[in-house]
Design a protein around this motif. Structure first.
Motif, PDB file in Angstrom:
ATOM      1  N   LEU A  68       0.828  -1.200   0.000  1.00  0.00           N
ATOM      2  CA  LEU A  68       0.000   0.000   0.000  1.00  0.00           C
ATOM      3  C   LEU A  68       0.862   1.249   0.000  1.00  0.00           C
ATOM      4  O   LEU A  68       2.036   1.206   0.348  1.00  0.00           O
ATOM      5  CB  LEU A  68      -0.907  -0.002   1.235  1.00  0.00           C
ATOM      6  CG  LEU A  68      -1.665  -1.303   1.514  1.00  0.00           C
ATOM      7  CD1 LEU A  68      -2.438  -1.182   2.809  1.00  0.00           C
ATOM      8  CD2 LEU A  68      -2.570  -1.643   0.358  1.00  0.00           C
ATOM      9  N   THR A  69       0.230   2.385  -0.381  1.00  0.00           N
ATOM     10  CA  THR A  69       0.898   3.677  -0.295  1.00  0.00           C
ATOM     11  C   THR A  69      -0.069   4.693   0.319  1.00  0.00           C
ATOM     12  O   THR A  69      -1.285   4.554   0.205  1.00  0.00           O
ATOM     13  CB  THR A  69       1.356   4.200  -1.675  1.00  0.00           C
ATOM     14  OG1 THR A  69       0.228   4.284  -2.535  1.00  0.00           O
ATOM     15  CG2 THR A  69       2.395   3.297  -2.307  1.00  0.00           C
ATOM     16  N   VAL A  70       0.503   5.689   0.974  1.00  0.00           N
ATOM     17  CA  VAL A  70      -0.313   6.767   1.507  1.00  0.00           C
ATOM     18  C   VAL A  70      -1.048   7.423   0.343  1.00  0.00           C
ATOM     19  O   VAL A  70      -0.454   7.697  -0.700  1.00  0.00           O
ATOM     20  CB  VAL A  70       0.561   7.788   2.262  1.00  0.00           C
ATOM     21  CG1 VAL A  70      -0.254   9.023   2.632  1.00  0.00           C
ATOM     22  CG2 VAL A  70       1.167   7.145   3.503  1.00  0.00           C
ATOM     23  N   GLY A  71      -2.343   7.642   0.506  1.00  0.00           N
ATOM     24  CA  GLY A  71      -3.163   8.239  -0.542  1.00  0.00           C
ATOM     25  C   GLY A  71      -3.983   7.244  -1.335  1.00  0.00           C
ATOM     26  O   GLY A  71      -4.856   7.642  -2.114  1.00  0.00           O
ATOM     27  N   ASP A  72      -3.751   5.935  -1.156  1.00  0.00           N
ATOM     28  CA  ASP A  72      -4.569   4.932  -1.847  1.00  0.00           C
ATOM     29  C   ASP A  72      -6.031   5.090  -1.438  1.00  0.00           C
ATOM     30  O   ASP A  72      -6.343   5.287  -0.258  1.00  0.00           O
ATOM     31  CB  ASP A  72      -4.125   3.510  -1.490  1.00  0.00           C
ATOM     32  CG  ASP A  72      -2.829   3.087  -2.148  1.00  0.00           C
ATOM     33  OD1 ASP A  72      -2.297   3.844  -2.983  1.00  0.00           O
ATOM     34  OD2 ASP A  72      -2.339   1.987  -1.806  1.00  0.00           O
ATOM     35  N   LEU A  73      -6.952   4.967  -2.394  1.00  0.00           N
ATOM     36  CA  LEU A  73      -8.383   4.974  -2.126  1.00  0.00           C
ATOM     37  C   LEU A  73      -8.766   3.617  -1.545  1.00  0.00           C
ATOM     38  O   LEU A  73      -8.342   2.578  -2.054  1.00  0.00           O
ATOM     39  CB  LEU A  73      -9.156   5.233  -3.419  1.00  0.00           C
ATOM     40  CG  LEU A  73     -10.671   5.322  -3.304  1.00  0.00           C
ATOM     41  CD1 LEU A  73     -11.066   6.578  -2.520  1.00  0.00           C
ATOM     42  CD2 LEU A  73     -11.308   5.347  -4.685  1.00  0.00           C
ATOM     43  N   VAL A  74      -9.585   3.617  -0.481  1.00  0.00           N
ATOM     44  CA  VAL A  74      -9.973   2.383   0.203  1.00  0.00           C
ATOM     45  C   VAL A  74     -11.460   2.133  -0.011  1.00  0.00           C
ATOM     46  O   VAL A  74     -12.286   3.004   0.237  1.00  0.00           O
ATOM     47  CB  VAL A  74      -9.667   2.474   1.713  1.00  0.00           C
ATOM     48  CG1 VAL A  74      -9.979   1.144   2.400  1.00  0.00           C
ATOM     49  CG2 VAL A  74      -8.217   2.878   1.955  1.00  0.00           C
ATOM     50  N   LEU A  75     -11.796   0.922  -0.454  1.00  0.00           N
ATOM     51  CA  LEU A  75     -13.190   0.536  -0.678  1.00  0.00           C
ATOM     52  C   LEU A  75     -13.484  -0.760   0.045  1.00  0.00           C
ATOM     53  O   LEU A  75     -12.639  -1.659   0.094  1.00  0.00           O
ATOM     54  CB  LEU A  75     -13.467   0.345  -2.170  1.00  0.00           C
ATOM     55  CG  LEU A  75     -13.236   1.536  -3.098  1.00  0.00           C
ATOM     56  CD1 LEU A  75     -13.536   1.148  -4.537  1.00  0.00           C
ATOM     57  CD2 LEU A  75     -14.084   2.710  -2.672  1.00  0.00           C
ATOM     58  N   GLY A  76     -14.689  -0.867   0.595  1.00  0.00           N
ATOM     59  CA  GLY A  76     -15.115  -2.095   1.257  1.00  0.00           C
ATOM     60  C   GLY A  76     -16.231  -1.817   2.243  1.00  0.00           C
ATOM     61  O   GLY A  76     -16.636  -0.669   2.456  1.00  0.00           O
ATOM     62  N   ASP A  77     -16.733  -2.865   2.875  1.00  0.00           N
ATOM     63  CA  ASP A  77     -17.819  -2.742   3.848  1.00  0.00           C
ATOM     64  C   ASP A  77     -17.377  -1.869   5.022  1.00  0.00           C
ATOM     65  O   ASP A  77     -16.297  -2.073   5.584  1.00  0.00           O
ATOM     66  CB  ASP A  77     -18.243  -4.112   4.368  1.00  0.00           C
ATOM     67  CG  ASP A  77     -18.984  -4.927   3.328  1.00  0.00           C
ATOM     68  OD1 ASP A  77     -19.483  -4.336   2.350  1.00  0.00           O
ATOM     69  OD2 ASP A  77     -19.048  -6.162   3.483  1.00  0.00           O
TER      70      ASP A  77
END
Length: 159
Positions: A68-77
Motif C-alpha cells: 500500500l501507499t499513503v493516498g490509496d483509495l480504500v473501498l469495502g464494507d
C-alpha cells in the motif's frame, strides 16, 4: 484527429493502447444510483486486496502494508465514501482518513493507487455529467476508479 468513446465498467477499468496511453479528451458519466466519486488517473496499476480487521476507528490491521501507499483509495464494507490511506504505521497497521463504521469487521478491503490522478468527479445520484476539453496526453493509459459502480455508466472520450 477523431476521438473514440469507450464504455468503462468494473471489468474494464484501464483504457490503454499497448500500455502507451493516448489522448484523454473528456468523460460522460450517467449515474442512476447513489453518489459516486470517480477518479481518472494516468496509470495502469491494479488494486491491492487485503483481508483486514477494523472496528469503528481509523486504525486498520492489514495482511501486508508494503503493498500500500499513503493516498490509496480504500473501498469495502464499513468504509466511508472517499476514504484514503492516511499513514502506514508498520508492516500490518495503517491509519485511514476516516473512521470505519459497522462495528468489528474482518473482511477484504480494496486499495486503489491514485498515482498521477488527472481528475476527480463527484457525481450525484440520478445525474449526468459531461466534461470535455481536457486534451491530456496519458503515458500509461487511463485507470478509472469509482467508489460505487452500481448503475454507473462511464464513457471516456479519447483517441
Amino acid at each position: 484527429m477523431p476521438f473514440n468513446s469507450t464504455k468503462v465498467d468494473t471489468a474494464n477499468k484501464v483504457i490503454t493502447t499497448n500500455n502507451v496511453g493516448g489522448n484523454f479528451e473528456g468523460v460522460n458519466i450517467f449515474n442512476g444510483a447513489t453518489v459516486a466519486i470517480v477518479y481518472i488517473a494516468d496509470n495502469n496499476l491494479s488494486a491491492a486486496v487485503s483481508v483486514c480487521q477494523y472496528n469503528n476507528d481509523p486504525t486498520v490491521t492489514v495482511e501486508d502494508s508494503t503493498l500500500l501507499t499513503v493516498g490509496d483509495l480504500v473501498l469495502g464494507d464499513g468504509i466511508p465514501v472517499d476514504t484514503k490511506v492516511a499513514s502506514i504505521t508498520d508492516g500490518t497497521t495503517i491509519e485511514l482518513t476516516a473512521s470505519t463504521t459497522g462495528g468489528a469487521t474482518d473482511g477484504p478491503l480494496e486499495f486503489y493507487p491514485l498515482d498521477n490522478t488527472i481528475c476527480k468527479f463527484h457525481v450525484a445520484a440520478d445525474t449526468t455529467l459531461l466534461e470535455r476539453g481536457f486534451n491530456v496526453i496519458c503515458r500509461n493509459g487511463l485507470n478509472i476508479i469509482s467508489t460505487n459502480w452500481a448503475n454507473l455508466e462511464i464513457f471516456v472520450i479519447h483517441n
